[in-house]
Each structure stands twice: as C-alpha cells, then as structure tokens.
Design a protein around this motif. Sequence first.
Motif, PDB file in Angstrom:
ATOM      1  N   GLN A  38       0.849  -1.176   0.000  1.00  0.00           N
ATOM      2  CA  GLN A  38       0.000   0.000   0.000  1.00  0.00           C
ATOM      3  C   GLN A  38       0.895   1.240   0.000  1.00  0.00           C
ATOM      4  O   GLN A  38       2.033   1.200   0.480  1.00  0.00           O
ATOM      5  CB  GLN A  38      -0.902  -0.009   1.230  1.00  0.00           C
ATOM      6  N   PRO A  39       0.414   2.346  -0.573  1.00  0.00           N
ATOM      7  CA  PRO A  39       1.240   3.551  -0.682  1.00  0.00           C
ATOM      8  C   PRO A  39       1.847   3.972   0.650  1.00  0.00           C
ATOM      9  O   PRO A  39       1.150   4.066   1.660  1.00  0.00           O
ATOM     10  CB  PRO A  39       0.255   4.603  -1.209  1.00  0.00           C
ATOM     11  N   GLY A  40       3.147   4.200   0.644  1.00  0.00           N
ATOM     12  CA  GLY A  40       3.837   4.688   1.827  1.00  0.00           C
ATOM     13  C   GLY A  40       4.227   3.632   2.839  1.00  0.00           C
ATOM     14  O   GLY A  40       4.899   3.943   3.827  1.00  0.00           O
ATOM     15  N   LYS A  41       3.844   2.375   2.635  1.00  0.00           N
ATOM     16  CA  LYS A  41       4.157   1.316   3.589  1.00  0.00           C
ATOM     17  C   LYS A  41       5.522   0.699   3.276  1.00  0.00           C
ATOM     18  O   LYS A  41       5.820   0.362   2.138  1.00  0.00           O
ATOM     19  CB  LYS A  41       3.084   0.222   3.548  1.00  0.00           C
ATOM     20  N   GLN A  42       6.340   0.540   4.302  1.00  0.00           N
ATOM     21  CA  GLN A  42       7.665  -0.042   4.128  1.00  0.00           C
ATOM     22  C   GLN A  42       7.635  -1.571   4.188  1.00  0.00           C
ATOM     23  O   GLN A  42       8.460  -2.240   3.589  1.00  0.00           O
ATOM     24  CB  GLN A  42       8.612   0.483   5.219  1.00  0.00           C
ATOM     25  N   TYR A  43       6.684  -2.106   4.925  1.00  0.00           N
ATOM     26  CA  TYR A  43       6.555  -3.559   5.057  1.00  0.00           C
ATOM     27  C   TYR A  43       5.245  -4.007   4.421  1.00  0.00           C
ATOM     28  O   TYR A  43       4.269  -3.259   4.461  1.00  0.00           O
ATOM     29  CB  TYR A  43       6.591  -3.969   6.537  1.00  0.00           C
ATOM     30  N   PRO A  44       5.281  -5.219   3.833  1.00  0.00           N
ATOM     31  CA  PRO A  44       6.320  -6.249   3.814  1.00  0.00           C
ATOM     32  C   PRO A  44       7.496  -5.873   2.919  1.00  0.00           C
ATOM     33  O   PRO A  44       7.377  -5.018   2.039  1.00  0.00           O
ATOM     34  CB  PRO A  44       5.586  -7.479   3.278  1.00  0.00           C
ATOM     35  N   MET A  45       8.610  -6.573   3.141  1.00  0.00           N
ATOM     36  CA  MET A  45       9.818  -6.374   2.357  1.00  0.00           C
ATOM     37  C   MET A  45      10.275  -7.700   1.757  1.00  0.00           C
ATOM     38  O   MET A  45       9.904  -8.768   2.231  1.00  0.00           O
ATOM     39  CB  MET A  45      10.944  -5.806   3.229  1.00  0.00           C
ATOM     40  N   VAL A  46      11.102  -7.595   0.721  1.00  0.00           N
ATOM     41  CA  VAL A  46      11.666  -8.777   0.059  1.00  0.00           C
ATOM     42  C   VAL A  46      13.153  -8.539  -0.139  1.00  0.00           C
ATOM     43  O   VAL A  46      13.567  -7.424  -0.481  1.00  0.00           O
ATOM     44  CB  VAL A  46      11.001  -9.026  -1.310  1.00  0.00           C
ATOM     45  N   ASN A  47      13.985  -9.571   0.090  1.00  0.00           N
ATOM     46  CA  ASN A  47      15.417  -9.419  -0.187  1.00  0.00           C
ATOM     47  C   ASN A  47      15.811 -10.197  -1.433  1.00  0.00           C
ATOM     48  O   ASN A  47      14.977 -10.832  -2.086  1.00  0.00           O
ATOM     49  CB  ASN A  47      16.268  -9.810   1.026  1.00  0.00           C
ATOM     50  N   GLU A  49      17.298 -12.873  -1.816  1.00  0.00           N
ATOM     51  CA  GLU A  49      17.135 -14.322  -1.705  1.00  0.00           C
ATOM     52  C   GLU A  49      15.687 -14.763  -1.893  1.00  0.00           C
ATOM     53  O   GLU A  49      15.407 -15.959  -1.980  1.00  0.00           O
ATOM     54  CB  GLU A  49      17.590 -14.805  -0.323  1.00  0.00           C
ATOM     55  N   GLY A  50      14.778 -13.782  -1.930  1.00  0.00           N
ATOM     56  CA  GLY A  50      13.362 -14.113  -2.015  1.00  0.00           C
ATOM     57  C   GLY A  50      12.704 -14.304  -0.665  1.00  0.00           C
ATOM     58  O   GLY A  50      11.585 -14.812  -0.575  1.00  0.00           O
ATOM     59  N   ARG A  51      13.380 -13.913   0.410  1.00  0.00           N
ATOM     60  CA  ARG A  51      12.764 -13.984   1.740  1.00  0.00           C
ATOM     61  C   ARG A  51      11.783 -12.822   1.909  1.00  0.00           C
ATOM     62  O   ARG A  51      12.030 -11.710   1.432  1.00  0.00           O
ATOM     63  CB  ARG A  51      13.821 -13.913   2.848  1.00  0.00           C
ATOM     64  N   VAL A  52      10.705 -13.095   2.608  1.00  0.00           N
ATOM     65  CA  VAL A  52       9.693 -12.081   2.886  1.00  0.00           C
ATOM     66  C   VAL A  52       9.797 -11.691   4.354  1.00  0.00           C
ATOM     67  O   VAL A  52       9.738 -12.549   5.235  1.00  0.00           O
ATOM     68  CB  VAL A  52       8.285 -12.612   2.589  1.00  0.00           C
ATOM     69  N   ARG A  53       9.958 -10.400   4.623  1.00  0.00           N
ATOM     70  CA  ARG A  53      10.004  -9.891   5.992  1.00  0.00           C
ATOM     71  C   ARG A  53       8.769  -9.040   6.240  1.00  0.00           C
ATOM     72  O   ARG A  53       8.453  -8.143   5.443  1.00  0.00           O
ATOM     73  CB  ARG A  53      11.264  -9.073   6.239  1.00  0.00           C
ATOM     74  N   VAL A  54       8.087  -9.330   7.339  1.00  0.00           N
ATOM     75  CA  VAL A  54       6.899  -8.565   7.698  1.00  0.00           C
ATOM     76  C   VAL A  54       7.087  -7.933   9.067  1.00  0.00           C
ATOM     77  O   VAL A  54       7.930  -8.364   9.856  1.00  0.00           O
ATOM     78  CB  VAL A  54       5.636  -9.468   7.708  1.00  0.00           C
ATOM     79  N   GLN A  55       6.279  -6.906   9.312  1.00  0.00           N
ATOM     80  CA  GLN A  55       6.340  -6.218  10.610  1.00  0.00           C
ATOM     81  C   GLN A  55       4.936  -5.752  10.964  1.00  0.00           C
ATOM     82  O   GLN A  55       4.198  -5.246  10.114  1.00  0.00           O
ATOM     83  CB  GLN A  55       7.288  -5.028  10.544  1.00  0.00           C
ATOM     84  N   LEU A  56       4.565  -5.931  12.234  1.00  0.00           N
ATOM     85  CA  LEU A  56       3.223  -5.586  12.679  1.00  0.00           C
ATOM     86  C   LEU A  56       3.262  -5.092  14.118  1.00  0.00           C
ATOM     87  O   LEU A  56       3.875  -5.712  14.978  1.00  0.00           O
ATOM     88  CB  LEU A  56       2.307  -6.813  12.586  1.00  0.00           C
ATOM     89  N   SER A  57       2.581  -3.992  14.378  1.00  0.00           N
ATOM     90  CA  SER A  57       2.452  -3.481  15.744  1.00  0.00           C
ATOM     91  C   SER A  57       1.221  -4.116  16.381  1.00  0.00           C
ATOM     92  O   SER A  57       0.088  -3.874  15.956  1.00  0.00           O
ATOM     93  CB  SER A  57       2.315  -1.960  15.739  1.00  0.00           C
ATOM     94  N   ALA A  58       1.462  -4.957  17.376  1.00  0.00           N
ATOM     95  CA  ALA A  58       0.359  -5.635  18.076  1.00  0.00           C
ATOM     96  C   ALA A  58       0.797  -5.896  19.516  1.00  0.00           C
ATOM     97  O   ALA A  58       1.112  -7.027  19.894  1.00  0.00           O
ATOM     98  CB  ALA A  58      -0.012  -6.936  17.371  1.00  0.00           C
TER      99      ALA A  58
END
Length: 389
Positions: A38-47, A49-58
């Motif tokens: 979504q516009p302006g969102k940094q996460y999720p990310m991909v490197n 190697e094809g790994r997916v990195r996610v981040q969530l405030s909970a």
Amino acid sequence: MKQKSIFFALAATFLSVICFAQTNQTVVENFKPSTVNQPGKQYPMVNSEGRVRVQLSAPEAHKVQLDIGGVKYDLVKNDKGVWTGESAPQDPGFHYYQLNIDGASVPDPGSLYFYGAGRWGSGIEIPAEDQDFYALKDVPHGLVSENLYFSKITGTWRRCFVYTPAGYQKDTETRYPVLYLQHGSFEDETGWSAQGRANLILDNLIAAKKAVPMIIVMDNGYAYKPQDNSETNAGTHPPSAFEEVMINEIIPMIDSRYRTIADREHRAIAGLSMGANQTMRIIMNNLDKFAYYGGFSGTSNYPSSDEIDPATFLNGKFNDGNAINRQIKVFWLGLGTKEPKPFPASVGAFRNMLEKQGIKYHFYQSPGTSHEWLTWRRDLNNFAPLLFK
C-alpha cells in the motif's frame, strides 16, 4: 558413561548454536519494500534471496506468525510491541500470504489486497529474472474496463473486465479479435489483471510487435442457475451454468459493445487450472465459436491421471484427430516444472491421448514454478503471440 553423556549434550548444544548462527548469517540484509505494498508502507519487504520480511504493531498479541507458501513462521516482539520476522526463500513470482494473530488469520495491513484462495487478502511479488515481460514500461498502454451486466440465466448481476489495446479509443474503425481468458478456483474476474498482469503482458507484446492487438475478456467462472428451496436445503451443489452464460450472454454482449471481429477464426479461449477445465469443455462443445485454445496448468480430465479413452472422453469430442487439427488453429498446453500432484499426471495423460489421436498441440513448461501466477503469466506471454496470425 555420565561424562560421555555430558560431553555429547554439550557438543549438541554447541552445534545447534553454530547452526543457528549460520542460519542467521545467511539472511542477506538488502530487504526492500514489496512492489505491491500500500502507498507509503515499508513492510512487507523482500530481499535478493526471495525472503519475505513482515512487521506488525500488536502490543497485546501473544503470538504472531507469517503464513506463506503453506508454512507458518514465528515473528518476534520487541519492547515496543512490534513483531518482526521473515520467511525462508520463496519461489519468484506472485504469492498470497496472511498473518496469524493469536490464531486469527488476517491480511497484512501493509500490502495491497487481492482476491485469491476464496478471500480478499495479502499478496507479494518475489522478483523474477524474467520479470521484464510483465513490467510496467514506457509503451502505449491499453485500457481495462469494468462491465456490469444482468444475467437472465443466473438471475444475478455479473461483471467482467475487458482489456482493449492501445489505440482502440482513437481509431474508431478498426475491429479486433477476442481472447476470453478465465481464472482458477477460488479466484475471480479480477485475477488476470491484478495478479496476472495480463494487460501489461499484452501491452509489451503488442509494442514489440510480437502479438496481434486484441481484446481480452476476463469474466467470473462461477455461475449457477437459481435453485428452489428444496434443493438448496438438501445441500445439493447446483451444476455450473458458466458455459451457457459464456455462449448465450457474454459473447453476444461483447460483440455488441465492442468492435470485435465476430467469427470463430478471430475468437480464442483460455484458462488456468479450473479455468482450463471449463474452457476446454466450452471450446469442444462450441467449435463453431472458437478456433484457438490455451490450457494453463489443467485439462478437462482433472484430476484423473488414468489412460484416456478418446471414444468416450468428453462424449467422444477427441475421437477424430484430423477434424480437430482442421478446426483448432492453436491447441496450447502449459505447466510449471514444480507443479504439485495431480497436475503433471493429469496433463501427461491428456497429452498421451492427443498424441495417440495425432492431434497437433504446443506444450510449454515454465521453469522452476508451481501452480502459481508466474507460471500462468509465462503461459500467456508464450500463448498470445500465436493467436490470430
């Protein structure tokens, strides 16, 4: 014996620490935001190697996981209540995923949402080496429009998305051939333009003069006639009416609303998985309407891998190979090299039947992909240039 036990226990602990450290060291820290965030969102990310990195405030959550590729990966919470973690390397292409928060599966608020697996949820792009063919480029672009129509057959409002090539709006005289392109199970009419990038694939092919300018119609493959209450209460699943809707409503509507060349020689039909099954039955029952066929990751013998008897299969539609060779100008099949069961076996059985009948066909294998959108993007990229030549 006790000293040996202690020694082996310490050794095992040491090795596990080393392996853990080595595993962490293999994660390449060059993560970038996904191209479908979504516009302006940094996460999720991909490197790389094809790994997916996610981040969530909970902050109040007790357990958060990343659910992708049939595997759940635990996330780690910091002192601010932010959970972060990544997956193992994923195959290139588009993938659905979700987050699991204390047992509840939800979309990632950082990604765009796509309809797949029977729900609106998150999706992510793992860069592919050949992604150029479906990339957004500085070439003339066509238009994808939403068309609403009432189906008398189903008694419901339906919609399809229609791609018209660049120049369609300005040149009001030219008429175009049409490709009817269907989605797979638990997906809908949004799939081919959103996940499949069908419009960009055709924009690029047409700009490179590799494909003939054409209209593409993407409709919803789920269509049922109204059922009376007794049948509904009995739990019966109504038979699909999609073929009837396609032949009697969709094609006439498209020919009336758009500048089509309304004959079988300028009409193609293709689909993926469930859509391959549907479209094969449709063309074989309506050879007066279509002259081109594309089956992506599926055939109408799904899921059977048994030997196919052409005398009885689809009511004997494949019994006369010479007639099919005269009527179908392009008979095309595609499959990923990593497709799960039963697709390789069922497609293999179907190909064996075609060869025994002397039926000419094209077969393409997408390298390193499974039952997923990169397979089907590559299918379309290789199939479309063969049409209407």
